[in-house]
Write an enzyme that holds these catalytic residues in place. Structure first.
Site, PDB file in Angstrom:
ATOM      1  N   LEU A  12       0.841  -1.193   0.000  1.00 32.48           N
ATOM      2  CA  LEU A  12       0.000   0.000   0.000  1.00 32.48           C
ATOM      3  C   LEU A  12       0.883   1.253   0.000  1.00 32.48           C
ATOM      4  O   LEU A  12       1.678   1.455   0.911  1.00 32.48           O
ATOM      5  CB  LEU A  12      -0.925   0.015   1.220  1.00 32.48           C
ATOM      6  N   GLY A  15      -0.944   6.726  -0.076  1.00 33.81           N
ATOM      7  CA  GLY A  15      -1.138   7.850   0.841  1.00 33.81           C
ATOM      8  C   GLY A  15      -0.247   9.038   0.490  1.00 33.81           C
ATOM      9  O   GLY A  15       0.782   8.902  -0.172  1.00 33.81           O
ATOM     10  N   ARG A  19       2.487  14.686   6.679  1.00 37.02           N
ATOM     11  CA  ARG A  19       3.421  15.156   7.709  1.00 37.02           C
ATOM     12  C   ARG A  19       4.884  15.198   7.235  1.00 37.02           C
ATOM     13  O   ARG A  19       5.770  15.616   7.962  1.00 37.02           O
ATOM     14  CB  ARG A  19       3.289  14.277   8.961  1.00 37.02           C
ATOM     15  N   ASN A 377      51.297  10.319 -21.044  1.00 38.02           N
ATOM     16  CA  ASN A 377      51.548  11.216 -19.921  1.00 38.02           C
ATOM     17  C   ASN A 377      50.974  12.595 -20.227  1.00 38.02           C
ATOM     18  O   ASN A 377      51.323  13.203 -21.240  1.00 38.02           O
ATOM     19  CB  ASN A 377      53.055  11.330 -19.670  1.00 38.02           C
TER      20      ASN A 377
HETATM   21  C1  UD1 Z   1      -2.645   1.540  10.020  1.00 43.62           C
HETATM   22  C2  UD1 Z   1      -3.518   0.499  10.692  1.00 43.62           C
HETATM   23  C3  UD1 Z   1      -3.140   0.406  12.174  1.00 43.62           C
HETATM   24  C4  UD1 Z   1      -1.682   0.044  12.291  1.00 43.62           C
HETATM   25  C5  UD1 Z   1      -0.818   1.072  11.540  1.00 43.62           C
HETATM   26  C6  UD1 Z   1       0.602   0.586  11.510  1.00 43.62           C
HETATM   27  C7  UD1 Z   1      -5.687   0.562   9.549  1.00 43.62           C
HETATM   28  C8  UD1 Z   1      -7.086   1.043   9.580  1.00 43.62           C
HETATM   29  N1  UD1 Z   1      -4.919   0.889  10.584  1.00 43.62           N
HETATM   30  O1  UD1 Z   1      -2.930   2.796  10.572  1.00 43.62           O
HETATM   31  O2  UD1 Z   1      -3.942  -0.604  12.805  1.00 43.62           O
HETATM   32  O3  UD1 Z   1      -1.307   0.010  13.659  1.00 43.62           O
HETATM   33  O4  UD1 Z   1      -1.273   1.191  10.180  1.00 43.62           O
HETATM   34  O5  UD1 Z   1       1.446   1.539  10.925  1.00 43.62           O
HETATM   35  O6  UD1 Z   1      -5.318  -0.127   8.616  1.00 43.62           O
HETATM   36  N2  UD1 Z   1      -2.815   3.817   2.360  1.00 43.62           N
HETATM   37  C9  UD1 Z   1      -3.255   3.741   1.057  1.00 43.62           C
HETATM   38  N3  UD1 Z   1      -4.505   4.144   0.769  1.00 43.62           N
HETATM   39  C10 UD1 Z   1      -5.360   4.624   1.721  1.00 43.62           C
HETATM   40  C11 UD1 Z   1      -4.897   4.693   3.041  1.00 43.62           C
HETATM   41  C12 UD1 Z   1      -3.626   4.283   3.330  1.00 43.62           C
HETATM   42  O7  UD1 Z   1      -2.537   3.314   0.169  1.00 43.62           O
HETATM   43  O8  UD1 Z   1      -6.487   4.968   1.369  1.00 43.62           O
HETATM   44  C13 UD1 Z   1      -1.448   3.398   2.654  1.00 43.62           C
HETATM   45  C14 UD1 Z   1      -0.583   4.525   3.099  1.00 43.62           C
HETATM   46  O9  UD1 Z   1       0.109   5.105   2.026  1.00 43.62           O
HETATM   47  C15 UD1 Z   1       0.371   3.841   4.074  1.00 43.62           C
HETATM   48  C16 UD1 Z   1      -0.427   2.677   4.615  1.00 43.62           C
HETATM   49  O10 UD1 Z   1      -1.487   2.479   3.722  1.00 43.62           O
HETATM   50  O11 UD1 Z   1       1.518   3.332   3.409  1.00 43.62           O
HETATM   51  C17 UD1 Z   1      -0.942   2.920   6.030  1.00 43.62           C
HETATM   52  O12 UD1 Z   1      -1.830   3.996   6.037  1.00 43.62           O
HETATM   53  P1  UD1 Z   1      -1.935   4.973   7.275  1.00 43.62           P
HETATM   54  O13 UD1 Z   1      -2.957   5.973   6.983  1.00 43.62           O
HETATM   55  O14 UD1 Z   1      -0.578   5.444   7.640  1.00 43.62           O
HETATM   56  O15 UD1 Z   1      -2.491   3.975   8.403  1.00 43.62           O
HETATM   57  P2  UD1 Z   1      -2.432   4.215   9.958  1.00 43.62           P
HETATM   58  O16 UD1 Z   1      -3.431   5.215  10.344  1.00 43.62           O
HETATM   59  O17 UD1 Z   1      -1.046   4.468  10.358  1.00 43.62           O
END
Ligand code: UD1
Ligand code: CA
Length: 460
Positions: A12, A15, A19, A377
């Site tokens: 995945l 995102g 931050r 050289n």
């Molecule tokens: C998620 C988990 C949480 C876990 C944490 C670990 C869920 C609901 N929660 O939370 O339980 O402890 O990761 O780091 O899954 N992403 C997408 N598309 C989206 C949303 C996210 O590709 O629509 C990708 C982001 O780019 C990222 C990853 O998924 O690489 C995690 O997404 P993020 O929003 O950071 O999840 P957390 O809130 O950290």
């Protein structure tokens, strides 16, 4: 038996990474010379995944241009981790599915293999990789039943005060039975206060269907660290840096000051190489046996031959043959192929040039777009005049020629083999083999001139 080769990895990476405060998509930020998502892709491949799908969204094109050898699924709008996996549904079959995040660069293939083993040995339909965190804030918490099986994962914002005490967190890394995951994804809802489709809810759906959900807890919780800002990026980089350097040390590389040495993840170094303080070895550089790098040198995307010494110099996208010395204070710009036992001395700049075996440019020389043979050289102050204000031209200096000090070689030009060029000559036409070329005004001495001009200083 390890059957990970039938595994599909879904990473995945859609995102935005708000931050990071960056123009660049978060997962393309580099840790030790490699984009975070590339670390994750390589990790999945090393763990044996036969196929990898990266879910892209923010900066999709840039991310797609960076990663090689994977498939992509596009998530146009970021509606949660579950929604992201849904976008890759077309790739999900009855194979095992490994879900990873693009922002966890420290994960190792060994850990994935252990997760896989736990998944198979436990006979689970889904297995979550977890870790105990001293400060579990912001992570999803693992809710276990009396048998130790995972009942649910509760996000920080949804957790009650009792659940918030739980230190075991969800890494976001899972193994699923493919067909069961595909079914469960169809049932995912977004009825939470974020209006997102949580992948974590799949765990609850599995339990509701009486499918078994296990957890594999890792010891080294640092591995699952997610990078959300540049502070965490630098923390991940220092952990990765240490890991890389320790790997080289244990493989027989001497690194005299590990605190002041930076080696990218893609670098390969043979044994008995010495790296002195203050060096950066970047990109896809390869360093052969017995070479000595440093002190204070940068080697980037270059191949350094056996026994070469590079001292206080910068070497970019070049190949240097066995036994050659470079520096101090040489600057090798991209595109050089330097032979064996050559000498590139102080304040020599070279670009896009070939430089033969046993040839020397000992000091203060510019070699641009040159083809220098063997045993040549180049004296102090030789300049390859390669640019006419419009175009670049090449200069060919054939074997065993001797180019005197302060010679300008105005390209395009061929200097035949065994030729000599007198110091101070500006060469504008080809020099035939074994000739001496002299091109300068003959010297005249004017007797008594200083006295006549009244410039003579009398001795006391
Ligand atoms: C998620 C988990 C949480 C876990 C944490 C670990 C869920 C609901 N929660 O939370 O339980 O402890 O990761 O780091 O899954 N992403 C997408 N598309 C989206 C949303 C996210 O590709 O629509 C990708 C982001 O780019 C990222 C990853 O998924 O690489 C995690 O997404 P993020 O929003 O950071 O999840 P957390 O809130 O950290
Ligand atoms: Ca995160």
């Amino acid at each position: 038996m390890n059957n990970t080769s039938y595994m599909l990895a879904i990473i995945l990476a859609a995102g935005e990474g708000k931050r990071m405060y960056s123009k660049k998509p978060k997962v393309l930020h580099e840790v030790c010379g490699k984009a975070m998502v590339e670390h994750v892709v390589d990790c999945a491949k090393e763990a044996g995944a036969s196929d990898t799908v990266v879910v892209v969204g923010h900066g999709a094109k840039e991310v797609q241009d960076t990663i090689k050898g994977v498939k992509f699924a596009l998530q146009k709008q970021q509606k949660g981790t579950g929604h992201a996996v849904m976008q890759a549904a077309q790739f999900i079959t009855d194979r095992d599915v490994l879900v990873l995040y693009g922002d966890t660069p420290l994960l190792t293939p060994q850990t994935i293999n252990k997760l896989y083993k736990a998944h198979k040995q436990g006979g689970y339909n889904a297995t979550v990789l977890t870790a105990d965190f001293e400060n579990p804030y912001s992570y999803g918490r693992i809710i276990r039943d009396n048998n130790g099986k995972v009942a649910a994962i509760v996000e920080e914002r949804d957790a009650n005060s009792e659940q918030k005490q739980i230190k075991e967190v969800n890494s976001g890394i899972y193994l699923f039975d493919g067909s069961m995951l595909k079914e469960a994804l169809k049932e995912l809802k977004n009825d939470n206060d974020q209006g997102e489709y949580y992948l974590t809810d799949v765990i609850k759906i599995f339990n509701d269907k009486n499918l078994s959900v296990g957890a594999y807890k890792i010891e080294n919780s640092g591995e699952i660290m997610g990078v959300n800002n540049r502070l965490q990026l630098s923390q991940a980089a220092s952990i990765m840096k240490k890991r890389i350097i320790e790997g080289h040390l244990l493989n027989g590389v001497t690194i005299t000051d590990v605190g002041n040495t930076y080696i990218d993840a893609g670098v390969k170094i043979e044994r008995d190489v010495t790296i002195l303080p203050g060096c950066l070895v970047k990109g896809t550089s390869y360093i052969e046996e017995d070479a000595v790098i440093g002190p204070h040198s940068t080697i980037s995307d270059s191949h350094i031959g056996a026994g070469v010494h590079v001292e206080n110099s910068v070497v970019l996208e070049s190949r240097i043959g066995e036994g050659t010395t470079v520096g101090p204070f040489a600057y090798l710009r991209p595109g050089n192929v330097i032979g064996k036992h050559a000498k590139i001395g102080d304040f020599v700049e070279m670009k896009n040039s070939n430089f033969g075996d046993h040839s020397k440019a000992s000091h203060l020389t510019y070699v641009g777009d040159g083809d220098v043979g063997n045993g040549v050289n180049l004296g102090c102050g030789v300049v390859f005049v390669n640019y006419d204000g419009k175009e670049k031209h090449r200069t060919k200096v054939m074997d065993n020629s001797f180019i005197g000090c302060n010679v300008n070689l105005v390209a395009p030009l061929v200097v035949g083999k065994n030729s000599y060029i007198a110091a101070g000559t500006t060469v504008t036409k080809d020099v035939p083999e074994a000739n001496l070329a002299v091109g300068r005004i003959r010297q005249e001495n004017k007797e008594g001139w200083v006295k006549r001009k009244g410039l003579l200083k009398e001795e006391e």
